[in-house]
Each structure stands twice: as structure tokens, then as C-alpha cells.
Scaffold this motif. Structure first.
Motif, PDB file in Angstrom:
ATOM      1  N   MET A 191      -5.990  87.178  -5.192  1.00 45.22           N
ATOM      2  CA  MET A 191      -6.187  87.296  -6.628  1.00 45.22           C
ATOM      3  C   MET A 191      -6.043  85.924  -7.281  1.00 45.22           C
ATOM      4  O   MET A 191      -5.367  85.046  -6.761  1.00 45.22           O
ATOM      5  CB  MET A 191      -5.161  88.262  -7.234  1.00 45.22           C
ATOM      6  CG  MET A 191      -5.270  89.694  -6.745  1.00 45.22           C
ATOM      7  SD  MET A 191      -4.075  90.766  -7.605  1.00 45.22           S
ATOM      8  CE  MET A 191      -4.495  92.345  -6.863  1.00 45.22           C
ATOM      9  N   HIS A 192      -6.700  85.753  -8.425  1.00 45.90           N
ATOM     10  CA  HIS A 192      -6.661  84.486  -9.146  1.00 45.90           C
ATOM     11  C   HIS A 192      -6.081  84.727 -10.543  1.00 45.90           C
ATOM     12  O   HIS A 192      -6.317  85.767 -11.151  1.00 45.90           O
ATOM     13  CB  HIS A 192      -8.058  83.885  -9.261  1.00 45.90           C
ATOM     14  CG  HIS A 192      -8.726  83.685  -7.946  1.00 45.90           C
ATOM     15  ND1 HIS A 192      -8.393  82.659  -7.085  1.00 45.90           N
ATOM     16  CD2 HIS A 192      -9.693  84.406  -7.321  1.00 45.90           C
ATOM     17  CE1 HIS A 192      -9.138  82.736  -6.000  1.00 45.90           C
ATOM     18  NE2 HIS A 192      -9.929  83.799  -6.113  1.00 45.90           N
ATOM     19  N   GLY A 193      -5.299  83.746 -11.015  1.00 45.08           N
ATOM     20  CA  GLY A 193      -4.682  83.927 -12.311  1.00 45.08           C
ATOM     21  C   GLY A 193      -4.211  82.628 -12.922  1.00 45.08           C
ATOM     22  O   GLY A 193      -4.470  81.532 -12.411  1.00 45.08           O
ATOM     23  N   LEU A 194      -3.503  82.758 -14.046  1.00 47.61           N
ATOM     24  CA  LEU A 194      -3.035  81.626 -14.850  1.00 47.61           C
ATOM     25  C   LEU A 194      -1.518  81.600 -14.862  1.00 47.61           C
ATOM     26  O   LEU A 194      -0.873  82.622 -15.117  1.00 47.61           O
ATOM     27  CB  LEU A 194      -3.564  81.785 -16.278  1.00 47.61           C
ATOM     28  CG  LEU A 194      -3.123  80.773 -17.329  1.00 47.61           C
ATOM     29  CD1 LEU A 194      -3.743  79.409 -17.035  1.00 47.61           C
ATOM     30  CD2 LEU A 194      -3.521  81.251 -18.718  1.00 47.61           C
ATOM     31  N   VAL A 195      -0.933  80.417 -14.608  1.00 46.40           N
ATOM     32  CA  VAL A 195       0.521  80.258 -14.653  1.00 46.40           C
ATOM     33  C   VAL A 195       0.943  80.137 -16.115  1.00 46.40           C
ATOM     34  O   VAL A 195       0.554  79.185 -16.802  1.00 46.40           O
ATOM     35  CB  VAL A 195       0.984  79.020 -13.861  1.00 46.40           C
ATOM     36  CG1 VAL A 195       2.495  78.857 -13.960  1.00 46.40           C
ATOM     37  CG2 VAL A 195       0.561  79.131 -12.406  1.00 46.40           C
ATOM     38  N   ILE A 196       1.733  81.099 -16.581  1.00 43.08           N
ATOM     39  CA  ILE A 196       2.119  81.093 -18.002  1.00 43.08           C
ATOM     40  C   ILE A 196       3.606  80.819 -18.209  1.00 43.08           C
ATOM     41  O   ILE A 196       4.038  80.625 -19.348  1.00 43.08           O
ATOM     42  CB  ILE A 196       1.748  82.419 -18.690  1.00 43.08           C
ATOM     43  CG1 ILE A 196       2.557  83.586 -18.094  1.00 43.08           C
ATOM     44  CG2 ILE A 196       0.252  82.679 -18.606  1.00 43.08           C
ATOM     45  CD1 ILE A 196       2.513  84.839 -18.959  1.00 43.08           C
ATOM     46  N   LYS A 197       4.387  80.799 -17.127  1.00 44.78           N
ATOM     47  CA  LYS A 197       5.821  80.573 -17.288  1.00 44.78           C
ATOM     48  C   LYS A 197       6.390  79.976 -16.014  1.00 44.78           C
ATOM     49  O   LYS A 197       5.996  80.353 -14.919  1.00 44.78           O
ATOM     50  CB  LYS A 197       6.533  81.887 -17.623  1.00 44.78           C
ATOM     51  CG  LYS A 197       7.998  81.763 -18.015  1.00 44.78           C
ATOM     52  CD  LYS A 197       8.541  83.123 -18.451  1.00 44.78           C
ATOM     53  CE  LYS A 197       9.980  83.076 -18.904  1.00 44.78           C
ATOM     54  NZ  LYS A 197      10.474  84.404 -19.355  1.00 44.78           N
ATOM     55  N   ASN A 198       7.334  79.048 -16.182  1.00 43.90           N
ATOM     56  CA  ASN A 198       7.998  78.414 -15.046  1.00 43.90           C
ATOM     57  C   ASN A 198       9.488  78.388 -15.332  1.00 43.90           C
ATOM     58  O   ASN A 198       9.937  77.767 -16.288  1.00 43.90           O
ATOM     59  CB  ASN A 198       7.463  76.984 -14.870  1.00 43.90           C
ATOM     60  CG  ASN A 198       8.252  76.192 -13.841  1.00 43.90           C
ATOM     61  OD1 ASN A 198       9.049  76.744 -13.085  1.00 43.90           O
ATOM     62  ND2 ASN A 198       8.023  74.889 -13.804  1.00 43.90           N
ATOM     63  N   THR A 199      10.260  79.078 -14.502  1.00 39.10           N
ATOM     64  CA  THR A 199      11.708  79.108 -14.695  1.00 39.10           C
ATOM     65  C   THR A 199      12.432  78.278 -13.643  1.00 39.10           C
ATOM     66  O   THR A 199      13.616  78.428 -13.438  1.00 39.10           O
ATOM     67  CB  THR A 199      12.227  80.550 -14.640  1.00 39.10           C
ATOM     68  OG1 THR A 199      11.889  81.138 -13.374  1.00 39.10           O
ATOM     69  CG2 THR A 199      11.635  81.374 -15.760  1.00 39.10           C
ATOM     70  N   GLY A 200      11.713  77.396 -12.969  1.00 40.09           N
ATOM     71  CA  GLY A 200      12.324  76.539 -11.962  1.00 40.09           C
ATOM     72  C   GLY A 200      11.850  76.890 -10.577  1.00 40.09           C
ATOM     73  O   GLY A 200      11.023  76.191  -9.990  1.00 40.09           O
ATOM     74  N   ILE A 248       2.628  74.748 -15.631  1.00 41.05           N
ATOM     75  CA  ILE A 248       2.117  75.648 -16.657  1.00 41.05           C
ATOM     76  C   ILE A 248       0.662  75.285 -16.946  1.00 41.05           C
ATOM     77  O   ILE A 248       0.323  74.111 -17.108  1.00 41.05           O
ATOM     78  CB  ILE A 248       2.951  75.518 -17.945  1.00 41.05           C
ATOM     79  CG1 ILE A 248       4.383  75.977 -17.697  1.00 41.05           C
ATOM     80  CG2 ILE A 248       2.326  76.324 -19.075  1.00 41.05           C
ATOM     81  CD1 ILE A 248       4.514  77.432 -17.366  1.00 41.05           C
ATOM     82  N   GLY A 249      -0.196  76.305 -17.026  1.00 43.25           N
ATOM     83  CA  GLY A 249      -1.610  76.065 -17.283  1.00 43.25           C
ATOM     84  C   GLY A 249      -2.449  75.975 -16.031  1.00 43.25           C
ATOM     85  O   GLY A 249      -3.688  75.950 -16.128  1.00 43.25           O
ATOM     86  N   ASP A 250      -1.831  75.926 -14.866  1.00 37.92           N
ATOM     87  CA  ASP A 250      -2.589  75.891 -13.615  1.00 37.92           C
ATOM     88  C   ASP A 250      -3.304  77.213 -13.374  1.00 37.92           C
ATOM     89  O   ASP A 250      -2.754  78.293 -13.628  1.00 37.92           O
ATOM     90  CB  ASP A 250      -1.660  75.618 -12.421  1.00 37.92           C
ATOM     91  CG  ASP A 250      -1.479  74.150 -12.135  1.00 37.92           C
ATOM     92  OD1 ASP A 250      -2.408  73.370 -12.429  1.00 37.92           O
ATOM     93  OD2 ASP A 250      -0.406  73.764 -11.609  1.00 37.92           O
TER      94      ASP A 250
END
Length: 313
Positions: A1-10, A44-46
Motif C-alpha cells: 500500500m502507498h500513503g502519506l506520512v502525517i505524523k512522526n513521534t520519534g 513528514i510529507g514523505d
């Protein structure tokens, strides 16, 4: 599946798959060490490829990153990791700066703008907290706006607290993915709450004694605009903006007024430091190039040596 990274908690990333579903993901171990010398190999945004297990209660994994059209990057505080990517695939880099409460230095502003130039990202300078400025701060604000407007940068004085100027800013964000960056305490969270009331971000008063901010945002996150036309990328406040991936003569390309003047230098490979017939230094001495910008240019030249980086930048 393909998607968008919207959050990074570490150690974990939230990825929204095309179609609307979101997954809590980790990075495959082998993927993490593929020579990517950043504190965050996924940003974020990848756009990413995700491996989702048959049992969706198990962990999903990011297995690949699509080519980035751009990104904003700075030298990491932990120099052993080399760099930190603030966000990828963005349409606008917005720096929230303040003349006071706390003060944002011209050096910091210039480093942010030079990085945006390096990756062909339009930049916007937002000067916040104008409701708090006395006469001296107002004069300084006018000087900063005149300086950067003359170079060609958009500048917008606002008060996130009272709402002055925020409507004009909101219009510029429509249909764009916008990165918000700046020192802790410049009012990024207050501004986002004003722009996106549903975000309800935590805010905190700065130290009146030290006039410095306290981190209220601890991770990066993409927040959708109310009309769904774009995103704001909220990032933790940063103390320093060490540049990276900039080498020697190319640094001048990231200062538009210096690059324009360099066409008249005697030598094609002029570094604008001590060569005879340097048009850049001549323009600076005549007042056509601000001395603060020239100092920032020289300062970035030193960044090739990682040991030169200091947090105050």
C-alpha cells in the motif's frame, strides 16, 4: 500500500493510506541503516510504501520512500547524525519570527531562507507578536521588513494572539502544504490554533526573565486546513539552524542579492571574501547589500566544517 506520512513521534510514524485509512508504522531495520545519515530517514510529507500484516492488530512497516520533490533540512544538534529533515514535498516554507519575546536573529532568518533557496521552496517570513512591541521593537520590525522585502521575500507582520494579519496569512496557505518553523516561544502553536481552531494545540508562556520559549510541540505533524485544500506542518521549536549540503561557491546562489551582484565580479570563481575586483563586497560597502546578509553568507561558508556549527545560529 502507498500513503502519506502525517505524523512522526520519534520511533513511529502515522501513515494515511490512499483511500483514507491510517496506520501506526515502524521502519524496517534494514531500511533504517541504508546509509541515510539523518536523524529521521522518513520525514513528514514523505510518500511511502507500507507493508500491512494480515492481522491489522500487528505492526505495519514502512518499506520504501518515493522520490522527494524537495525538502527542508538542517544540521542536527547531534552532529554524529549529520542532519535532520524538517519536512518533505512542501509548497511553502514559513518562518515564524519575533523581534522580541523571544528575539529571532537575522543570522537564523538568513540560514532558513538560504536553505529554502537551496531546495527551490518559496519562503514567507511571518513576524508575530506585534501586539507586544514597543516603539523600538516596531522600528526594528520595520527595518527587517524593509530589508527582506527589498531582496524579494514576502513579509507579513501579525499577532496570533489578537488575530491581526492572520486572515491575510490564511489566504496565502490555501491549496498548499506549508511548513511552519521557528524558535520555541515565537507563537507557532498559538498561530495554528488561530488558523485551525479544531487543532487545539497546547501553548505555554515564554520565560519573562530569559525571554526564551519552552517546547510545547514535541513531534511533527501534518494538520489539514479547514477546507481540506492543504496542510500545515507543525514542527518542534528549534534553537539553531545549522546548514548542510552547501558547498563553497554555491552558497552565493542562495542569497539572491549576492548572486545578482556576483555577475560583475572579476573572477568567475570569486568567493566574495578577499579577491580583487569583487562586485559583491563593493555593493556591500556601498550599502546595496546589507552587511548582516553578507555576514550570514560568510557564516554559512564556515559550515562545511561541522565543528563550526554553534547552537546560537
Amino acid at each position: 500500500m502507498h500513503g502519506l506520512v502525517i505524523k512522526n513521534t520519534g520511533s513511529r510514524y502515522t501513515v494515511c493510506i490512499d483511500g483514507g485509512r491510517c496506520f501506526d508504522c515502524k521502519i524496517k531495520g534494514a531500511f533504517r541503516i541504508k546509509g541515510i545519515r539523518t536523524t529521521n530517514p522518513v520525514a513528514i510529507g514523505d510518500r511511502v510504501t507500507v507493508e500491512v500484516p494480515a492481522n491489522e492488530a500487528d505492526t505495519a512497516y514502512i518499506t520504501a520512500i518515493a522520490p522527494r520533490r524537495n525538502y527542508m533540512i538542517r544540521r542536527a544538534s547531534n552532529l554524529s547524525k549529520e542532519s535532520h529533515i524538517l519536512a518533505a514535498n512542501i509548497d511553502l516554507a514559513l518562518l515564524v519570527a519575533t523581534i522580541d519575546f523571544p528575539a529571532t536573529t537575522l543570522t537564523f532568518i538568513d540560514r532558513f531562507l538560504a536553505t529554502a533557496e537551496a531546495y527551490s521552496i518559496p519562503a514567507l517570513l511571518v513576524f508575530n507578536k506585534i501586539d507586544r512591541y514597543d516603539a523600538d521593537a516596531r522600528r526594528t520590525l520595520d527595518e527587517y521588513v524593509a530589508l527582506y522585502t527589498a531582496i524579494g521575500y514576502d513579509c507579513l507582520p501579525i499577532s496570533a494572539l489578537t488575530g491581526e494579519g492572520v486572515e491575510a496569512l490564511a489566504e496565502r496557505l490555501q491549496g498548499r502544504i506549508t511548513l511552519l518553523s521557528g524558535h520555541s516561544g515565537t507563537g507557532k502553536s498559538t498561530l495554528i490554533n488561530r488558523l485551525l481552531p479544531h487543532a487545539d494545540l497546547r501553548t505555554q508562556e515564554i520565560s519573562e526573565y530569559h525571554r526564551t520559549g519552552v517546547h510545547t510541540t514535541t513531534f511533527s505533524e501534518m494538520l489539514p486546513l479547514a477546507d481540506g485544500s492543504g496542510y500545515l506542518i507543525d514542527t518542534p521549536g528549534i534553537k539553531g539552524f545549522g546548514t548542510i549540503e552547501m558547498q563553497g561557491p554555491e552558497v552565493a546562489h542562495y542569497f539572491p542579492e549576492i548572486f545578482r551582484a556576483s555577475a560583475d565580479c572579476r573572477f568567475n570563481n570569486c568567493t566574495h571574501t578577499n579577491e580583487p575586483g569583487c562586485a559583491v563586497r563593493r555593493e556591500m560597502e556601498c550599502g546595496n547589500i546589507a552587511s548582516s546578509r553578507y555576514r550570514s553568507y560568510l557564516n554559512i561558508l564556515e559550515d562545511a566544517d561541522g565543528n563550526k556549527y554553534r547552537e546560537a545560529y
